[in-house]
Design a protein around this motif. Sequence first.
Motif, PDB file in Angstrom:
ATOM      1  N   ILE A  12       3.390  12.558   7.588  1.00 20.67           N
ATOM      2  CA  ILE A  12       2.008  12.056   7.584  1.00 20.67           C
ATOM      3  C   ILE A  12       1.564  11.817   6.143  1.00 20.67           C
ATOM      4  O   ILE A  12       0.993  10.765   5.813  1.00 20.67           O
ATOM      5  CB  ILE A  12       1.060  13.046   8.305  1.00 20.67           C
ATOM      6  CG1 ILE A  12       1.422  13.154   9.791  1.00 20.67           C
ATOM      7  CG2 ILE A  12      -0.392  12.616   8.130  1.00 20.67           C
ATOM      8  CD1 ILE A  12       0.569  14.143  10.578  1.00 20.67           C
ATOM      9  N   GLN A  13       1.839  12.781   5.280  1.00 19.83           N
ATOM     10  CA  GLN A  13       1.382  12.662   3.890  1.00 19.83           C
ATOM     11  C   GLN A  13       2.070  11.506   3.163  1.00 19.83           C
ATOM     12  O   GLN A  13       1.447  10.788   2.388  1.00 19.83           O
ATOM     13  CB  GLN A  13       1.613  13.984   3.145  1.00 19.83           C
ATOM     14  CG  GLN A  13       0.733  15.122   3.674  1.00 19.83           C
ATOM     15  CD  GLN A  13      -0.750  14.777   3.647  1.00 19.83           C
ATOM     16  OE1 GLN A  13      -1.252  14.261   2.659  1.00 19.83           O
ATOM     17  NE2 GLN A  13      -1.448  15.035   4.743  1.00 19.83           N
ATOM     18  N   HIS A  14       3.358  11.299   3.452  1.00 21.98           N
ATOM     19  CA  HIS A  14       4.074  10.190   2.811  1.00 21.98           C
ATOM     20  C   HIS A  14       3.477   8.848   3.252  1.00 21.98           C
ATOM     21  O   HIS A  14       3.209   7.962   2.424  1.00 21.98           O
ATOM     22  CB  HIS A  14       5.562  10.259   3.159  1.00 21.98           C
ATOM     23  CG  HIS A  14       6.366   9.181   2.502  1.00 21.98           C
ATOM     24  ND1 HIS A  14       6.842   9.295   1.210  1.00 21.98           N
ATOM     25  CD2 HIS A  14       6.729   7.942   2.936  1.00 21.98           C
ATOM     26  CE1 HIS A  14       7.472   8.180   0.880  1.00 21.98           C
ATOM     27  NE2 HIS A  14       7.416   7.347   1.909  1.00 21.98           N
ATOM     28  N   LYS A  15       3.260   8.729   4.554  1.00 21.76           N
ATOM     29  CA  LYS A  15       2.715   7.461   5.065  1.00 21.76           C
ATOM     30  C   LYS A  15       1.292   7.245   4.540  1.00 21.76           C
ATOM     31  O   LYS A  15       0.890   6.121   4.228  1.00 21.76           O
ATOM     32  CB  LYS A  15       2.737   7.465   6.596  1.00 21.76           C
ATOM     33  CG  LYS A  15       4.154   7.339   7.157  1.00 21.76           C
ATOM     34  CD  LYS A  15       4.179   7.479   8.658  1.00 21.76           C
ATOM     35  CE  LYS A  15       5.598   7.627   9.184  1.00 21.76           C
ATOM     36  NZ  LYS A  15       6.446   6.456   8.935  1.00 21.76           N
ATOM     37  N   LEU A  16       0.525   8.343   4.448  1.00 18.94           N
ATOM     38  CA  LEU A  16      -0.840   8.234   3.938  1.00 18.94           C
ATOM     39  C   LEU A  16      -0.850   7.750   2.486  1.00 18.94           C
ATOM     40  O   LEU A  16      -1.739   6.998   2.081  1.00 18.94           O
ATOM     41  CB  LEU A  16      -1.540   9.596   4.061  1.00 18.94           C
ATOM     42  CG  LEU A  16      -2.984   9.676   3.573  1.00 18.94           C
ATOM     43  CD1 LEU A  16      -3.871   8.675   4.304  1.00 18.94           C
ATOM     44  CD2 LEU A  16      -3.527  11.095   3.756  1.00 18.94           C
ATOM     45  N   SER A  17       0.148   8.155   1.715  1.00 19.75           N
ATOM     46  CA  SER A  17       0.185   7.726   0.306  1.00 19.75           C
ATOM     47  C   SER A  17       0.335   6.204   0.218  1.00 19.75           C
ATOM     48  O   SER A  17      -0.256   5.561  -0.653  1.00 19.75           O
ATOM     49  CB  SER A  17       1.319   8.433  -0.443  1.00 19.75           C
ATOM     50  OG  SER A  17       2.571   7.870  -0.090  1.00 19.75           O
ATOM     51  N   ILE A  18       1.114   5.625   1.137  1.00 21.51           N
ATOM     52  CA  ILE A  18       1.289   4.160   1.124  1.00 21.51           C
ATOM     53  C   ILE A  18       0.016   3.477   1.650  1.00 21.51           C
ATOM     54  O   ILE A  18      -0.413   2.441   1.137  1.00 21.51           O
ATOM     55  CB  ILE A  18       2.512   3.748   1.987  1.00 21.51           C
ATOM     56  CG1 ILE A  18       3.753   4.543   1.572  1.00 21.51           C
ATOM     57  CG2 ILE A  18       2.779   2.245   1.868  1.00 21.51           C
ATOM     58  CD1 ILE A  18       4.931   4.384   2.517  1.00 21.51           C
ATOM     59  N   LEU A  19      -0.586   4.102   2.643  1.00 18.55           N
ATOM     60  CA  LEU A  19      -1.818   3.556   3.220  1.00 18.55           C
ATOM     61  C   LEU A  19      -2.930   3.452   2.175  1.00 18.55           C
ATOM     62  O   LEU A  19      -3.694   2.494   2.138  1.00 18.55           O
ATOM     63  CB  LEU A  19      -2.266   4.491   4.346  1.00 18.55           C
ATOM     64  CG  LEU A  19      -3.261   3.975   5.366  1.00 18.55           C
ATOM     65  CD1 LEU A  19      -2.632   2.887   6.229  1.00 18.55           C
ATOM     66  CD2 LEU A  19      -3.727   5.120   6.269  1.00 18.55           C
ATOM     67  N   ARG A  20      -3.008   4.449   1.313  1.00 20.81           N
ATOM     68  CA  ARG A  20      -4.080   4.474   0.312  1.00 20.81           C
ATOM     69  C   ARG A  20      -3.915   3.372  -0.744  1.00 20.81           C
ATOM     70  O   ARG A  20      -4.902   2.911  -1.312  1.00 20.81           O
ATOM     71  CB  ARG A  20      -4.063   5.815  -0.431  1.00 20.81           C
ATOM     72  CG  ARG A  20      -4.573   7.006   0.357  1.00 20.81           C
ATOM     73  CD  ARG A  20      -4.561   8.180  -0.579  1.00 20.81           C
ATOM     74  NE  ARG A  20      -4.837   9.467   0.019  1.00 20.81           N
ATOM     75  CZ  ARG A  20      -6.059   9.950   0.252  1.00 20.81           C
ATOM     76  NH1 ARG A  20      -7.123   9.218  -0.021  1.00 20.81           N
ATOM     77  NH2 ARG A  20      -6.220  11.159   0.762  1.00 20.81           N
TER      78      ARG A  20
END
Length: 209
Positions: A12-20
């Motif tokens: 989740i955190q990895h994907k969130l970093s790209i989302l941001r």
Amino acid sequence: MGSVHVLDHPLIQHKLSILRCKDTGVKEFRELVGEISALMCYEATRNLPTEEVEVETPVAKAKVRVLSGKKLAIVPILRAGLGMVDAMIDLIPSAKVGHIGLYRDPETHLPVEYYCKMPPDIAERQVFIVDPMLATGGSAVAAIDFIKRYGCRGITLMNVIGCPEGVQAVHEAHPDVDIFVAAVDEKLNEHAYIVPGLGDAGDRIFGTK
Ligand code: PRP
Ligand code: URA
């Protein structure tokens, strides 16, 4: 008082970093919102009740567990919440979907309601309200108010990014509602945008800016 569950799973955190990232384009942004929603759904449904039933495998009878208790409903807050729905339904295909149309007035930042359609038996369902952003909390509080007017109890709120102001607003207005988020960011800015956040979730999902 409701609790806030920050889902710090590495995926989740990895994907969130790209989302941001401001350079992430619409297609990838939309896909990531779906992927994060699926992973969050997995965690947010962890404590759903199950019951034992028997099935016959090709080899023998087996005692297995299936979902029991209330049926489920997914309620996206339009428009950005729509980006989370497909991933949820993929995992919970029997869930019904209600829609709440709210937008924030650009001047007052207060939610304005423009559309609502709920499944007729919504009062008997466990409801998951989904919206990528929990900023002032005005939209989430209004959505929960609305659903409770139908007689619903058993409401869970799922946001990708929240902030202290939004979490506090929901907890004060609806202490019975648990919140699942991938991150609680630092603060709101003068435009009531989450800092650092990810910008305007609806615009980034639908490519409207
Ligand atoms: C965004 C977001 C939430 C709301 C959060 O929607 O998707 O619904 O703002 O802000 P709040 O916690 O301060 O209420 P927006 O009003 O931009 O509408 P949209 O989904 O149509 O883009
Ligand atoms: N709505 C968004 O889409 N982003 C924010 O940061 C706040 C409200």
